[in-house]
Write a protein that holds these residues in place. Sequence first.
Motif, short mmCIF file in Angstrom:
data_model
loop_
_atom_site.label_atom_id
_atom_site.label_comp_id
_atom_site.label_asym_id
_atom_site.label_seq_id
_atom_site.Cartn_x
_atom_site.Cartn_y
_atom_site.Cartn_z
N ASP A 73 -12.55 -98.65 7.92
CA ASP A 73 -11.57 -97.68 7.43
C ASP A 73 -10.24 -97.95 8.12
O ASP A 73 -10.16 -97.92 9.35
N GLU A 74 -9.20 -98.22 7.34
CA GLU A 74 -7.90 -98.56 7.90
C GLU A 74 -6.95 -97.37 7.97
O GLU A 74 -5.78 -97.52 8.28
N HIS A 75 -7.44 -96.18 7.64
CA HIS A 75 -6.60 -94.98 7.69
C HIS A 75 -6.92 -94.24 8.99
O HIS A 75 -8.00 -93.68 9.16
N TYR A 76 -5.95 -94.23 9.88
CA TYR A 76 -6.15 -93.62 11.19
C TYR A 76 -5.35 -92.33 11.29
O TYR A 76 -4.27 -92.18 10.72
N LEU A 78 -3.67 -89.78 14.09
CA LEU A 78 -3.27 -89.67 15.49
C LEU A 78 -3.67 -88.30 16.04
O LEU A 78 -3.48 -87.27 15.39
#
Length: 88
Positions: A73-76, A78
């Motif tokens: 998954d490349e959606h982080y 913060l």
Amino acid sequence: MYKKVERQALYVWIYSLKWRKKLQRYGTIYYTSPKMKYVMLYVNSSKAAEVKKELTAKKYVKRVALAHRKELDEHYVLKTNDNKEDSE
């Protein structure tokens, strides 16, 4: 018009780096590690299984592994300290 082609990365461990030139016919060589003797190769996703099977049959190839980058998954999100202050 340009059509985007899905690609899959393959890690190919070889016995000697003199064989990396032969790997160019299977796809695009992106990275070569002289120390660990592997080549990162990009191929079309539709042909990845065929190429992997073909490469494992070669005498100069130790092993072949698929990269798992597509599975990550490349959606982080913060984390901020605001959440801690609200709960106190």
